[in-house]
Design an enzyme around this catalytic site. Sequence first.
Site, PDB file in Angstrom:
ATOM      1  N   ASN A  42       0.838  -1.203   0.000  1.00 54.29           N
ATOM      2  CA  ASN A  42       0.000   0.000   0.000  1.00 54.29           C
ATOM      3  C   ASN A  42       0.869   1.247   0.000  1.00 54.29           C
ATOM      4  O   ASN A  42       1.953   1.294   0.584  1.00 54.29           O
ATOM      5  CB  ASN A  42      -1.008   0.005   1.159  1.00 54.29           C
ATOM      6  CG  ASN A  42      -0.403  -0.216   2.519  1.00 54.29           C
ATOM      7  OD1 ASN A  42       0.601  -0.895   2.663  1.00 54.29           O
ATOM      8  ND2 ASN A  42      -1.011   0.359   3.531  1.00 54.29           N
ATOM      9  N   CYS A  53      -4.224   0.677  -2.367  1.00 57.10           N
ATOM     10  CA  CYS A  53      -3.995  -0.559  -1.611  1.00 57.10           C
ATOM     11  C   CYS A  53      -2.919  -1.434  -2.262  1.00 57.10           C
ATOM     12  O   CYS A  53      -2.636  -1.322  -3.467  1.00 57.10           O
ATOM     13  CB  CYS A  53      -5.273  -1.380  -1.552  1.00 57.10           C
ATOM     14  SG  CYS A  53      -6.592  -0.670  -0.578  1.00 57.10           S
ATOM     15  N   GLU A  55      -3.075  -4.592  -3.027  1.00 56.03           N
ATOM     16  CA  GLU A  55      -3.567  -5.486  -4.071  1.00 56.03           C
ATOM     17  C   GLU A  55      -3.625  -4.763  -5.417  1.00 56.03           C
ATOM     18  O   GLU A  55      -3.269  -5.320  -6.453  1.00 56.03           O
ATOM     19  CB  GLU A  55      -4.968  -6.000  -3.718  1.00 56.03           C
ATOM     20  CG  GLU A  55      -5.025  -6.838  -2.453  1.00 56.03           C
ATOM     21  CD  GLU A  55      -5.272  -6.007  -1.196  1.00 56.03           C
ATOM     22  OE1 GLU A  55      -4.800  -4.849  -1.138  1.00 56.03           O
ATOM     23  OE2 GLU A  55      -5.927  -6.528  -0.283  1.00 56.03           O
TER      24      GLU A  55
END
Length: 130
Positions: A42, A53, A55
Amino acid sequence: MDLREMMDAARTAADKAYAPYSNFHVGAAILTESGTVRLGCNIENASYGLTVCAERNAVGEMVQASQEDREIRLVAVASPEAAPCFPCGACRQVLREFGCKEVVVEDENGDLHRYPFEQILPHSFGPEDL
Ligand code: THU
């Protein structure tokens, strides 16, 4: 790469997080269908809302690295601040875009848990629906 190695890679990515505001460090390791691993952490911002984030940063890494190797077999997510650490709703939708099949998280005992993506984001909307 086995699941334990994927989680170790996610944890290593979390060490690189830029999270001076929340102090919540997250790492994500994407395994593509062809066996490549892409990492993200992040990255926060003083304007807060521009935080991205782990991901989604891992997806960005995957997309810029190859135009062919963009099918996500699974994603492992790790945070030293939360066990398990599941992807937020926005990240679930972005992972869905690239066909993510499974999410792997680690509980407080270090045990790994894998979830079929349909369980993480049921009745989802994706590219096939357009
Ligand atoms: N965060 C992630 O990186 N991934 C998630 O799925 C949940 C939240 C980050 C965003 C922010 O920097 C911090 O965790 C606290 O929300």
